[in-house]
Design an enzyme around this catalytic site. Structure first.
Site, short mmCIF file in Angstrom:
data_model
loop_
_atom_site.label_atom_id
_atom_site.label_comp_id
_atom_site.label_asym_id
_atom_site.label_seq_id
_atom_site.Cartn_x
_atom_site.Cartn_y
_atom_site.Cartn_z
N ASP A 53 1.00 -1.28 -0.03
CA ASP A 53 -0.13 -0.01 0.06
C ASP A 53 0.77 1.37 -0.06
O ASP A 53 2.07 0.98 0.37
CB ASP A 53 -0.85 -0.19 1.22
N SER A 54 0.23 2.30 -0.31
CA SER A 54 1.26 3.53 -0.30
C SER A 54 1.54 3.89 1.42
O SER A 54 2.38 4.84 1.43
CB SER A 54 0.21 4.65 -0.57
N CYS A 83 -3.73 -0.88 -2.25
CA CYS A 83 -3.87 0.40 -2.28
C CYS A 83 -5.04 0.60 -3.33
O CYS A 83 -4.61 0.04 -4.46
CB CYS A 83 -2.59 1.20 -2.69
N GLU A 118 -5.87 8.80 9.68
CA GLU A 118 -4.35 8.60 10.28
C GLU A 118 -4.27 9.40 11.72
O GLU A 118 -3.69 8.80 12.58
CB GLU A 118 -3.39 9.42 9.26
N CYS A 138 -11.18 3.27 -0.76
CA CYS A 138 -10.02 3.76 -0.55
C CYS A 138 -9.45 2.88 1.00
O CYS A 138 -10.36 2.71 1.88
CB CYS A 138 -9.94 5.14 -0.22
N HIS A 147 -8.14 3.74 3.68
CA HIS A 147 -8.23 4.48 4.83
C HIS A 147 -9.84 4.56 5.22
O HIS A 147 -10.27 4.41 6.52
CB HIS A 147 -7.82 5.76 4.95
N1 DGL Z 1 -3.98 3.80 -0.02
C1 DGL Z 1 -4.69 5.00 -0.61
C2 DGL Z 1 -5.90 4.42 -1.41
O1 DGL Z 1 -6.31 3.12 -1.19
C3 DGL Z 1 -4.91 6.11 0.41
C4 DGL Z 1 -3.82 6.75 0.70
C5 DGL Z 1 -3.14 7.67 -0.09
O2 DGL Z 1 -3.67 8.73 -1.06
O3 DGL Z 1 -2.21 7.11 -0.67
O4 DGL Z 1 -6.18 5.04 -2.52
#
Ligand code: DGL
Length: 268
Positions: free
Chosen positions: A9-10, A72, A151, A183, A185
């Site tokens: 993931d990011s 992600c 977060e 997403c 989060h």
């Molecule tokens: N992990 C990203 C997503 O699911 C969210 C956080 C980001 O913008 O990197 O799209």
């Protein structure tokens, strides 16, 4: 020999996907990579997201993984075809499982999708849903502030509720019966989002949807032993560890930082 499942993931958000996989596959070894040096991916251009995703995938492929999970949504929306060129192992993004779940859940085929700017701009969920139901009406809207709220641990704060009301007013009058949390989060804000959209709207959590989907691709190589967990990040282990313990309700035992720029660029 049991091979691990790789997840990237990011940053920390993909831990919602990790948690779902850990709960559903207790014997699998899991290797997680969070690109905390370069998060967020949501506002970045497709080329940059593809480039970062390729680097993340290469790193996990070096760990001898048997399946790659792109946790992600933003990466899943644009990078999967490029990642598929790197390897023969199955690569699973979160868009397909989430879209499938939305189609199962929706009775009136009027479906909402929320995600980062990158995910919404890509139209990936709309494409995946309308491939299954061509007549479906898909309404998509970005909710970028949900990421920092999650977060900060402010998912049930009054501020989160106000922001959710603003963003989700986009769906007023659209008569959706299903809303995809597109997403990593957003599942953390599930209760707030549900309060705002009301009980008649079914929320689809793509982090949960992926576990059912994964069963179709997982080779049977279990040795009956509990699975191991290894976490890698590209920066700031302390912050990752702090947020992770909030999301997972436990401390991480193995967490290492990868020297992103030194090692990855050499072998490209
Ligand atoms: N992990 C990203 C997503 O699911 C969210 C956080 C980001 O913008 O990197 O799209």
């Amino acid at each position: 020999m049991k091979k691990p499942i790789g997840i990237f993931d990011s940053g920390v958000g993909g831990l919602t996907v990790y948690k779902s996989i850990r709960d559903n596959f207790p014997e699998e070894d899991l290797v997680y990579f969070g690109d905390t040096a370069r998060v967020p991916y949501g506002p970045k251009s497709p080329n940059t997201i593809i480039e970062y995703s390729i680097q993340n995938a290469r790193f996990l492929l070096q760990q001898n993984i048997k399946v790659l999970i792109v946790a992600c949504n933003t990466s899943s929306a644009v990078a999967i075809p490029y990642l598929q060129k790197l390897t023969d192992i199955p690569i699973i993004g979160v868009i397909e499982p989430g879209a499938e779940q939305a189609v199962i859940s929706s009775k009136n085929h009027r479906i909402g999708v929320i995600g980062t700017e990158g995910t919404i701009r890509s139209n990936a969920y709309t494409k995946a849903i309308t491939e299954m139901i061509p007549k479906a009406k898909v309404y998509s809207h970005p909710c970028p502030l949900f990421v920092p709220l999650a977060e900060e641990g402010w998912h049930e704060h009054a501020v989160a509720f106000d922001i959710a009301e603003q963003y989700l007013s986009f769906f007023h009058g659209k008569d959706i019966d299903t809303l995809v949390l597109g997403c990593t989060h957003y599942p953390l804000l599930k209760e707030t989002i549900q309060k705002v959209v009301g009980d008649k709207v079914q929320l689809v959590d793509s982090a949960e949807a992926i576990s059912d989907y994964l069963k179709r691709f997982l080779p049977e190589d279990s040795d009956g032993q509990p699975g191991t967990n290894v976490f890698y990040v590209s920066d700031n282990e302390e912050k990752f560890s702090e947020i992770a313990s909030r999301i997972l309700l436990q401390e991480l035992t193995i967490l290492k930082r990868v020297k992103l720029f030194e090692s990855w660029f050499i072998d490209r």
